[in-house]
Motif scaffolding. Structure first.
Motif, mmCIF file in Angstrom:
data_model
loop_
_atom_site.group_PDB
_atom_site.id
_atom_site.type_symbol
_atom_site.label_atom_id
_atom_site.label_comp_id
_atom_site.label_asym_id
_atom_site.label_seq_id
_atom_site.Cartn_x
_atom_site.Cartn_y
_atom_site.Cartn_z
ATOM 1 N N THR A 40 0.850 -1.194 0.000
ATOM 2 C CA THR A 40 0.000 0.000 0.000
ATOM 3 C C THR A 40 0.883 1.241 0.000
ATOM 4 N N GLN A 41 0.619 2.134 -0.917
ATOM 5 C CA GLN A 41 1.324 3.413 -0.976
ATOM 6 C C GLN A 41 0.329 4.450 -1.461
ATOM 7 N N GLY A 42 0.252 5.568 -0.749
ATOM 8 C CA GLY A 42 -0.701 6.604 -1.120
ATOM 9 C C GLY A 42 -2.139 6.163 -0.945
ATOM 10 N N GLY A 43 -2.371 5.206 -0.030
ATOM 11 C CA GLY A 43 -3.734 4.770 0.262
ATOM 12 C C GLY A 43 -4.299 3.753 -0.709
ATOM 13 N N ARG A 44 -3.522 3.344 -1.726
ATOM 14 C CA ARG A 44 -4.040 2.406 -2.716
ATOM 15 C C ARG A 44 -3.438 1.020 -2.492
ATOM 16 N N PRO A 45 -4.273 0.014 -2.284
ATOM 17 C CA PRO A 45 -3.750 -1.349 -2.095
ATOM 18 C C PRO A 45 -3.272 -1.929 -3.422
ATOM 19 N N ARG A 46 -2.113 -2.551 -3.395
ATOM 20 C CA ARG A 46 -1.539 -3.191 -4.574
ATOM 21 C C ARG A 46 -1.086 -4.599 -4.195
ATOM 22 N N GLN A 63 13.612 -5.610 1.384
ATOM 23 C CA GLN A 63 14.353 -4.437 0.909
ATOM 24 C C GLN A 63 13.670 -3.820 -0.308
ATOM 25 N N GLN A 64 13.233 -4.671 -1.217
ATOM 26 C CA GLN A 64 12.609 -4.176 -2.440
ATOM 27 C C GLN A 64 11.352 -3.368 -2.132
ATOM 28 N N ARG A 65 10.547 -3.858 -1.196
ATOM 29 C CA ARG A 65 9.317 -3.162 -0.832
ATOM 30 C C ARG A 65 9.634 -1.788 -0.255
ATOM 31 N N ARG A 66 10.669 -1.713 0.592
ATOM 32 C CA ARG A 66 11.052 -0.426 1.169
ATOM 33 C C ARG A 66 11.578 0.528 0.094
ATOM 34 N N MET A 67 12.376 -0.020 -0.822
ATOM 35 C CA MET A 67 12.922 0.818 -1.891
ATOM 36 C C MET A 67 11.832 1.313 -2.823
ATOM 37 N N LEU A 68 10.867 0.460 -3.118
ATOM 38 C CA LEU A 68 9.751 0.865 -3.976
ATOM 39 C C LEU A 68 8.984 2.016 -3.340
ATOM 40 N N ALA A 69 8.729 1.926 -2.044
ATOM 41 C CA ALA A 69 8.030 3.008 -1.337
ATOM 42 C C ALA A 69 8.846 4.298 -1.391
ATOM 43 N N PHE A 70 10.144 4.187 -1.216
ATOM 44 C CA PHE A 70 11.022 5.361 -1.284
ATOM 45 C C PHE A 70 10.978 6.003 -2.676
ATOM 46 N N LEU A 71 11.071 5.191 -3.729
ATOM 47 C CA LEU A 71 11.073 5.721 -5.089
ATOM 48 C C LEU A 71 9.731 6.354 -5.443
ATOM 49 N N GLU A 72 8.637 5.755 -4.983
ATOM 50 C CA GLU A 72 7.325 6.349 -5.263
ATOM 51 C C GLU A 72 7.178 7.693 -4.555
ATOM 52 N N GLN A 73 7.712 7.788 -3.368
ATOM 53 C CA GLN A 73 7.649 9.060 -2.655
ATOM 54 C C GLN A 73 8.493 10.114 -3.345
ATOM 55 N N ALA A 74 9.651 9.697 -3.867
ATOM 56 C CA ALA A 74 10.577 10.650 -4.476
ATOM 57 C C ALA A 74 10.168 11.054 -5.890
ATOM 58 N N PHE A 75 9.660 10.106 -6.692
ATOM 59 C CA PHE A 75 9.464 10.371 -8.122
ATOM 60 C C PHE A 75 8.047 10.115 -8.613
ATOM 61 N N GLY A 76 7.137 9.871 -7.697
ATOM 62 C CA GLY A 76 5.767 9.619 -8.109
ATOM 63 C C GLY A 76 5.499 8.137 -8.280
#
Length: 518
Positions: A227-233, A253-266
């Motif tokens: 879940t990122q930005g309130g949307r379940p995936r 690690q991948q899940r944490r990195m994905l959340a970081f990248l979505e926060q940084a770049f959309g």
């Protein structure tokens, strides 16, 4: 989209194997068609290292033409091309399959074209056996993607950059003792005579032919909520069975990195295709023996796997955002290395991020430029907004070095064009020079930049006598006129940019007011 990790990503497929970055220019030239759907069926023979396939392309003509050209590497052979149920003349050479229709196609009309092909795809790196291989337990393991197969493609398609399809079906026929994986959603699994199975996947577009990849091996599928930005995936992973237990740490690690990248770049650019990560590459030691993933993957001193992050960032920079030409690839590379430094700063602080960049062996001038610009932005949130805007802007157009520079130059509060030029055009680092000048009992602090680029104007922060000063050095000597300064208390903030520091030999004041080097 599939991503590969070596332990691969897709939707993308995301590929953690240090894949070549895609450039806007492709081998084919623009064709007057709008592709609606690809239907690709493959039968793979691992023992003979051959494939046989049929691709059916549904498209709309955008011009009145009688000839079309699809990309297909010369290592593959064409049995026939079929239009309206009848074979049509074709010529296959220099990576292009040229088709001639019995009559002109009409603008706006819908058509369907089929090509039957077969052969052994030419490997991009001959002798390395990246396409047809065996896993650690000598089971068949097949990887078909644009990374390991020579340019022009391993199946016939319109591969010029501007063309995208609305959807694709991918069918893979292989013996039952393995799992076939392709991007998209598994639609059907059929048993076939002779111990074969037919796997069918539906991939929603827009998609480019390079997004279609096929993996066959002794895979185990794992799924987990995200879940990122309130949307379940849902995140889906295909991992070789004997790596199942080991891979858990890397999926976290991948899940944490994905959340970081979505926060940084959309948002991840390929949610519409699904998010699937596929193990795609074996590892070898210097003697050519396969190594286990646990022997290859290891965290760096900052506590994460940099290769994992580097390849995950490729979804944004390398696939969704692409370099306009080979000469612009430095921009994509710079952003991806800077992302690693950003992640270190996210985990720790700016000092650690600078240390990370210092530790990288390759030329990272572009990454250093971004790191320096971030330090010149007064607020981190403003800088992150800028990065998200950059991601949105260049997902719609090819990225050039010139556009990259102009984007940031137009959004910085000051004119830092000389900073861009110094970092991007010269190998030599700028040097912050300083000296303490005695005036009787009083000591001044003097400073300047020594840089090749005229007007180099990077601000710098120092602390002396427990006071902090934000300086704006130029190529001319300037002085900090304060009370007498103790040189032993000087501290220069080295964590906000990429430069060297030199102390100039002490300067003493002559009685006539002129200075001399002491």
């Amino acid at each position: 989209m599939l991503q590969h990790f070596s332990l691969r990503q897709w939707g993308l497929w995301l590929t953690i194997v240090f894949a070549p970055i895609h450039v806007l220019a492709q081998s084919g030239s623009a064709q007057p068609v709008d592709v609606v759907h690809y239907d690709l069926e493959l039968q793979l023979d691992a023992a003979k290292q051959r494939l046989a396939g049929t691709v059916t392309v549904a498209f709309q003509a955008l011009a009145n033409v009688q000839e079309l050209s699809l990309d297909l590497h010369d290592s593959l052979k064409v049995a026939r091309a079929v239009w309206e149920g009848k074979p049509i003349p074709h010529r296959h050479e220099a990576g292009a399959l040229r088709l001639k229709f019995p009559q002109s196609l009409k603008t706006g009309e819908a058509y369907e074209l089929s090509v039957v092909f077969y052969g052994q795809p030419a490997e991009r790196y001959p002798g390395e056996e990246k396409v047809w291989r065996k896993d650690h337990f000598d089971k068949d393991w097949v990887v078909l993607n644009d990374e390991w197969v020579m340019e022009s493609g391993w199946w016939p398609a319109f591969r010029y950059q501007q063309e995208s399809a609305d959807s694709a079906h991918i069918h893979v026929i292989f013996p039952r003792d393995a799992m076939a994986v392709a991007p998209g959603t598994l639609q059907q699994l059929e048993n076939r005579p002779g111990g074969f199975q037919r796997w069918t996947y539906l991939l929603e577009g827009p998609l480019h032919p390079r997004d279609i990849e096929v993996y066959v091996g002794d895979y185990v599928r794992m799924r987990e909520p995200y879940t990122q930005g309130g949307r379940p995936r849902v995140l889906t992973y295909y991992i070789l069975a004997y790596h199942h237990s080991f891979s858990a740490e890397y999926l976290v690690q991948q899940r944490r990195m994905l959340a970081f990248l979505e926060q940084a770049f959309g948002p991840y650019p390929y949610w519409h295709q699904g998010y699937t990560w596929v193990e795609s590459s074996p590892f070898y030691d210097q003697q050519g023996h396969q190594r286990s993933a646990s022997e290859v993957f290891s965290n760096n001193k900052w506590g994460f796997d940099a290769g994992l992050l580097h390849d995950l960032s490729r979804a944004w920079f390398g696939r969704n955002i692409q370099a306009a030409s080979e000469t612009d690839l430095w921009v994509i590379n710079a952003i991806r290395v800077y992302i690693e430094a950003m992640y270190v700063q996210h985990l720790y602080d700016q000092k650690a991020a600078r240390e990370y960049l210092d530790a990288q062996a390759q030329d990272n001038r572009g990454a250093w430029m971004l790191f320096t610009l971030s330090s010149l932005t007064p607020d981190w949130e403003i800088w992150q907004d800028m990065l998200r805007e950059m991601s949105d802007t260049f997902s719609e157009e090819p990225l050039t070095g010139k556009a990259f520079k102009e984007f940031f130059a137009s959004r910085m509060a000051e004119d830092y064009e000389p900073v861009f030029n110094q970092y991007l055009h010269y190998e030599e680092l700028p040097i912050f020079e300083y000296r303490f000048v005695k005036h009787g009992k009083k000591t001044d602090f003097e400073y300047r930049w020594r840089a090749i680029e005229p007007g180099f104007n990077l601000p710098i922060t120092i602390a002396v006598e427990a006071e902090t000063y934000r300086l704006s050095p130029t190529k001319e000597w300037q002085a900090l006129h304060e009370k007498s300064l103790n040189p032993k208390t000087l501290s220069i903030d080295m964590h906000t940019g990429w430069f060297e520091v030199h102390e100039v030999t002490e300067v003493k004041k002559k009685k006539n007011g002129k200075r001399r080097n002491g």
